[in-house]
Scaffold this active site. Structure first.
Site, PDB file in Angstrom:
ATOM      1  CB  THR A 129     -45.210 170.899 -67.710  1.00 48.71           C
ATOM      2  OG1 THR A 129     -44.808 169.550 -67.391  1.00 48.71           O
ATOM      3  CG2 THR A 129     -46.445 171.279 -66.904  1.00 48.71           C
ATOM      4  CE1 TYR A 177     -40.461 163.773 -60.743  1.00 47.77           C
ATOM      5  CE2 TYR A 177     -42.492 162.473 -60.793  1.00 47.77           C
ATOM      6  CZ  TYR A 177     -41.843 163.700 -60.788  1.00 47.77           C
ATOM      7  OH  TYR A 177     -42.590 164.859 -60.818  1.00 47.77           O
ATOM      8  CB  SER A 232     -45.880 163.219 -58.728  1.00 52.53           C
ATOM      9  OG  SER A 232     -46.500 162.404 -59.714  1.00 52.53           O
ATOM     10  CB  ILE A 261     -46.487 173.562 -62.402  1.00 52.31           C
ATOM     11  CG1 ILE A 261     -47.517 172.742 -63.185  1.00 52.31           C
ATOM     12  CG2 ILE A 261     -47.018 173.895 -61.005  1.00 52.31           C
ATOM     13  CD1 ILE A 261     -47.735 171.351 -62.664  1.00 52.31           C
ATOM     14  CE  LYS A 273     -41.526 164.875 -57.541  1.00 52.76           C
ATOM     15  NZ  LYS A 273     -41.503 166.319 -57.302  1.00 52.76           N
ATOM     16  CB  SER A 322     -40.453 176.074 -67.949  1.00 45.93           C
ATOM     17  OG  SER A 322     -39.974 174.946 -67.238  1.00 45.93           O
TER      18      SER A 322
END
Length: 265
Positions: free
Chosen positions: A216, A183, A157, A34, A187, A32
């Site tokens: 997304t 998160y 990100s 990207i 990253k 799914s």
């Protein structure tokens, strides 16, 4: 989306007009968002694509969609949980014996907003985003070293800009747990890993990137408030995948130094 539309006026379409027949690509999280958009663009150009996904049913639907839309039948599916170190290592060892690989695209990721442990006792965000990426890449480096023009692209990100590397609390055990900041720290870790890999493996071109904010499934489920505020201005999945595809297939990308961070405008 505005940033993409503005920047795209300076793109050179010829960069992406490449025939990828005979080149092999592995994309994690490819069912799914990207990941799927990237896999589809590579398949359109004739590349062999290995989809690494956790959910077998959704992955089979994505595989069929990619084959149907691109006419490319060289699409292979591998079911792997990127939060499970042993599973990743076993997959990579088997893959090395059965396939060649030119380009690895580390796209799979998660943002779990509550502190949750895997069956191995690992904090789930770190296990998937950082450790899983590290194990898969490390295990596949010997395979990539055998090929000309080998590349590794990791989807990070822009969120990493709010975090400095913190190696003292990799499992997010201290203080209040904030999934968004965990998160972002993961990253940042991916950016530092890329820089270190680039120094150690001169025959492989490494890059890490921010795809821009795209509409997304991951953004919709992990950042619902952000999605509600921004949904009318987000870029499409294909626009989000654009830089990944450029880094994976264009000859121009490898004219730049290895180990750089690319920020989608």
């Amino acid at each position: 989306r505005n940033g993409y539309e503005s920047a795209s006026k300076r793109f050179n379409p010829a960069d992406l007009e490449v025939n990828l027949a005979g080149r092999s690509f592995l994309v994690t999280g490819a069912n799914s968002g990207i990941g799927k958009a990237t896999a589809k663009e590579i398949a359109r150009r004739g590349g062999t694509v290995h989809l690494v996904c956790r959910n077998k049913e959704r992955a089979e639907v994505a595989k069929e969609e990619i084959e149907t839309e691109t006419g490319n039948q060289n699409i292979f599916l591998h079911v792997v949980d990127m939060s499970n170190p042993k599973e990743i290592w076993n997959f990579a060892e088997k893959f090395k014996n059965e396939h060649t690989l030119n380009v690895l695209i580390n796209n799979a990721g998660c943002m779990v907003n509550n502190r949750e442990l895997t069956e191995d006792g690992l904090e789930r965000n770190f296990a998937t985003n950082t450790l899983g990426t590290y194990i898969l890449t490390t295990a596949l480096l010997p395979l990539l070293e055998k090929e000309a023009d080998a590349r590794v692209i990791t989807v990070s990100s822009g969120g990493m800009l709010v975090q400095k590397l913190n190696i003292s609390d990799l499992q997010s055990e201290n203080g209040t747990f904030d999934g968004t900041m965990v998160y972002a720290q993961n990253k940042r870790q991916q950016v530092v890993l890329t820089e270190q890999w680039a120094k150690a493996h001169r025959n492989i071109h490494f890059s890490v990137m921010h795809p821009g904010w795209a509409d997304t499934p991951a953004v919709r489920s992990s950042m619902p408030d952000f999605y509600q505020r921004m949904k009318d201005t987000l870029r499409t999945e294909v626009q989000g995948a654009d830089t990944v595809v450029w880094l994976a297939v264009s000859s121009e990308a490898t004219q730049l130094p290895s180990g750089l961070f690319f920020q989608g405008k």
